[in-house]
Design a protein around this motif. Structure first.
Motif, PDB file in Angstrom:
ATOM      1  N   ASP A  90      68.181  38.971  34.833  1.00 17.07           N
ATOM      2  CA  ASP A  90      68.915  40.204  34.527  1.00 17.07           C
ATOM      3  C   ASP A  90      67.957  41.372  34.327  1.00 17.07           C
ATOM      4  OD1 ASP A  90      71.308  38.911  34.709  1.00 17.07           O
ATOM      5  OD2 ASP A  90      71.559  38.649  32.535  1.00 17.07           O
ATOM      6  N   TYR A  91      66.849  41.148  33.623  1.00 15.74           N
ATOM      7  CA  TYR A  91      65.875  42.218  33.417  1.00 15.74           C
ATOM      8  C   TYR A  91      65.136  42.552  34.710  1.00 15.74           C
ATOM      9  CZ  TYR A  91      66.474  42.418  28.386  1.00 15.74           C
ATOM     10  OH  TYR A  91      67.000  42.596  27.137  1.00 15.74           O
ATOM     11  N   ALA A  92      64.878  41.553  35.551  1.00 15.86           N
ATOM     12  CA  ALA A  92      64.185  41.790  36.819  1.00 15.86           C
ATOM     13  C   ALA A  92      65.068  42.589  37.781  1.00 15.86           C
ATOM     14  CB  ALA A  92      63.783  40.467  37.463  1.00 15.86           C
ATOM     15  N   ASP A  93      66.382  42.402  37.708  1.00 15.15           N
ATOM     16  CA  ASP A  93      67.298  43.105  38.605  1.00 15.15           C
ATOM     17  C   ASP A  93      67.318  44.606  38.384  1.00 15.15           C
ATOM     18  OD1 ASP A  93      68.014  40.826  39.913  1.00 15.15           O
ATOM     19  OD2 ASP A  93      69.879  40.517  38.800  1.00 15.15           O
ATOM     20  N   SER A  94      66.995  45.051  37.168  1.00 12.42           N
ATOM     21  CA  SER A  94      67.049  46.487  36.893  1.00 12.42           C
ATOM     22  C   SER A  94      65.975  47.244  37.666  1.00 12.42           C
ATOM     23  CB  SER A  94      66.894  46.757  35.395  1.00 12.42           C
ATOM     24  OG  SER A  94      65.547  46.578  34.990  1.00 12.42           O
ATOM     25  N   GLY A  95      64.853  46.614  37.955  1.00 14.44           N
ATOM     26  CA  GLY A  95      63.769  47.265  38.683  1.00 14.44           C
ATOM     27  C   GLY A  95      62.911  48.163  37.816  1.00 14.44           C
ATOM     28  N   GLU A  96      63.267  48.335  36.554  1.00  8.74           N
ATOM     29  CA  GLU A  96      62.502  49.197  35.658  1.00  8.74           C
ATOM     30  C   GLU A  96      61.497  48.410  34.832  1.00  8.74           C
ATOM     31  OE1 GLU A  96      64.101  52.422  33.928  1.00  8.74           O
ATOM     32  OE2 GLU A  96      65.360  52.875  35.640  1.00  8.74           O
ATOM     33  N   ASP A  97      61.736  47.126  34.678  1.00 11.70           N
ATOM     34  CA  ASP A  97      60.883  46.292  33.839  1.00 11.70           C
ATOM     35  C   ASP A  97      60.038  45.363  34.710  1.00 11.70           C
ATOM     36  OD1 ASP A  97      62.073  47.328  31.497  1.00 11.70           O
ATOM     37  OD2 ASP A  97      63.726  45.905  31.679  1.00 11.70           O
ATOM     38  N   ILE A  98      58.923  44.929  34.155  1.00 12.16           N
ATOM     39  CA  ILE A  98      58.084  43.921  34.795  1.00 12.16           C
ATOM     40  C   ILE A  98      58.407  42.605  34.100  1.00 12.16           C
ATOM     41  CG2 ILE A  98      55.730  43.153  35.242  1.00 12.16           C
ATOM     42  CD1 ILE A  98      54.902  46.138  34.852  1.00 12.16           C
ATOM     43  N   VAL A  99      58.836  41.599  34.853  1.00 18.29           N
ATOM     44  CA  VAL A  99      59.173  40.299  34.276  1.00 18.29           C
ATOM     45  C   VAL A  99      58.140  39.292  34.766  1.00 18.29           C
ATOM     46  CG1 VAL A  99      60.919  38.501  34.064  1.00 18.29           C
ATOM     47  CG2 VAL A  99      61.610  40.896  34.206  1.00 18.29           C
ATOM     48  N   GLU A 100      57.418  38.710  33.827  1.00 20.51           N
ATOM     49  CA  GLU A 100      56.383  37.728  34.140  1.00 20.51           C
ATOM     50  C   GLU A 100      56.839  36.341  33.706  1.00 20.51           C
ATOM     51  OE1 GLU A 100      53.147  37.875  35.450  1.00 20.51           O
ATOM     52  OE2 GLU A 100      53.626  39.899  36.100  1.00 20.51           O
ATOM     53  N   LYS A 101      56.535  35.351  34.522  1.00 26.30           N
ATOM     54  CA  LYS A 101      56.878  33.956  34.250  1.00 26.30           C
ATOM     55  C   LYS A 101      55.619  33.258  33.750  1.00 26.30           C
ATOM     56  CE  LYS A 101      59.072  30.160  36.698  1.00 26.30           C
ATOM     57  NZ  LYS A 101      59.610  29.715  37.971  1.00 26.30           N
ATOM     58  N   ILE A 102      55.688  32.725  32.518  1.00 25.35           N
ATOM     59  CA  ILE A 102      54.526  32.094  31.893  1.00 25.35           C
ATOM     60  C   ILE A 102      54.842  30.617  31.663  1.00 25.35           C
ATOM     61  CG2 ILE A 102      52.928  32.208  29.964  1.00 25.35           C
ATOM     62  CD1 ILE A 102      54.124  35.008  29.376  1.00 25.35           C
ATOM     63  N   PRO A 103      53.976  29.698  32.095  1.00 21.11           N
ATOM     64  CA  PRO A 103      54.243  28.270  31.874  1.00 21.11           C
ATOM     65  C   PRO A 103      54.324  27.938  30.382  1.00 21.11           C
ATOM     66  CG  PRO A 103      52.446  28.571  33.433  1.00 21.11           C
ATOM     67  CD  PRO A 103      52.754  29.920  32.868  1.00 21.11           C
ATOM     68  N   MET A 104      55.299  27.082  30.032  1.00 26.16           N
ATOM     69  CA  MET A 104      55.452  26.634  28.642  1.00 26.16           C
ATOM     70  C   MET A 104      54.413  25.572  28.310  1.00 26.16           C
ATOM     71  SD  MET A 104      59.407  25.948  27.724  1.00 26.16           S
ATOM     72  CE  MET A 104      60.726  27.007  28.220  1.00 26.16           C
ATOM     73  N   THR A 105      54.017  25.536  27.056  1.00 26.75           N
ATOM     74  CA  THR A 105      53.150  24.456  26.576  1.00 26.75           C
ATOM     75  C   THR A 105      54.020  23.215  26.360  1.00 26.75           C
ATOM     76  OG1 THR A 105      53.483  25.076  24.273  1.00 26.75           O
ATOM     77  CG2 THR A 105      51.627  26.108  25.429  1.00 26.75           C
ATOM     78  N   GLU A 106      53.380  22.048  26.224  1.00 27.68           N
ATOM     79  CA  GLU A 106      54.118  20.796  26.027  1.00 27.68           C
ATOM     80  C   GLU A 106      54.956  20.843  24.748  1.00 27.68           C
ATOM     81  OE1 GLU A 106      54.466  18.201  28.080  1.00 27.68           O
ATOM     82  OE2 GLU A 106      53.258  19.289  29.545  1.00 27.68           O
ATOM     83  N   GLY A 107      54.389  21.385  23.663  1.00 24.32           N
ATOM     84  CA  GLY A 107      55.125  21.476  22.404  1.00 24.32           C
ATOM     85  C   GLY A 107      56.337  22.387  22.509  1.00 24.32           C
ATOM     86  N   LEU A 108      56.200  23.465  23.245  1.00 20.90           N
ATOM     87  CA  LEU A 108      57.305  24.406  23.437  1.00 20.90           C
ATOM     88  C   LEU A 108      58.408  23.784  24.292  1.00 20.90           C
ATOM     89  CD1 LEU A 108      57.899  27.210  22.456  1.00 20.90           C
ATOM     90  CD2 LEU A 108      56.797  28.124  24.466  1.00 20.90           C
ATOM     91  N   ILE A 109      58.022  23.018  25.301  1.00 18.55           N
ATOM     92  CA  ILE A 109      59.004  22.304  26.124  1.00 18.55           C
ATOM     93  C   ILE A 109      59.814  21.349  25.252  1.00 18.55           C
ATOM     94  CG2 ILE A 109      59.283  20.590  27.959  1.00 18.55           C
ATOM     95  CD1 ILE A 109      56.853  21.868  29.351  1.00 18.55           C
TER      96      ILE A 109
END
Length: 175
Positions: free
Chosen positions: A103-122
């Protein structure tokens, strides 16, 4: 959960972009930070850009399941151009929902970065999803039984008097 975001700045490869900014890691449970330099290797610099709260919602468990089923589950970081302040970019939000990131990427105004999760966060996201996910039952929509084809409202040209040929072009009035 407080989540620190590590952003890497490298020299740009074109004359239009002086610097290339890329989110590279998350730090679960990190303390507050505002563009603290972590490491420097030549022209490349890594910053602890910000610490943002990662909030999970019971209504978004379907999105978390999609994220966890991915080959590399990820955290989505929303960066905005800094209008005022000292930092180059403003870290606005972190989310584990790929739908919200889209949804944020569709606006075109924001930069959306995908960061891999750590094992604990998963594991943390998976446990939350298993505890709160409820399957939604599919409900088929039923058609309305009213007949809308019985009324010929708005058919033809109102200037034509007879019913025989309602699609005929009107004639000029005799003078």
């Amino acid at each position: 959960m407080p989540l620190g975001v590590v952003v890497r700045k490298t020299p740009g490869v074109t004359r239009w972009a002086k610097w290339n900014w890329r989110a590279v890691a998350v730090l679960p449970g990190a303390g507050p930070a505002d563009w603290v330099e972590l490491r420097r290797e030549g022209d490349a610099v890594e910053y602890h850009a910000a610490t943002l709260p990662l909030t999970l919602w019971a209504s978004d468990t379907e999105a978390y399941r999609v994220n966890l089923a991915d080959a590399q589950p990820s955290i989505y970081l929303v960066l905005r151009e800094e209008v005022e302040g000292d930092g180059p970019l403003h870290a606005a939000l972190v989310t584990a929902s790929p739908f919200e990131g889209q949804d944020y990427a569709d606006s075109g105004e924001d930069i959306v970065e995908k960061i891999p999760m750590t094992e604990g966060l998963i594991a943390w996201v998976r446990d939350f999803t298993l505890k709160h996910h409820r399957e939604e039952v599919f409900v088929k929509r039923r058609r309305d039984k009213s007949r809308v084809d019985l009324v010929e409202d708005g058919k033809g040209d109102a200037r034509i008097r007879q019913d025989s040929d309602v699609y005929r072009a009107p004639r000029r009035a005799a003078q």
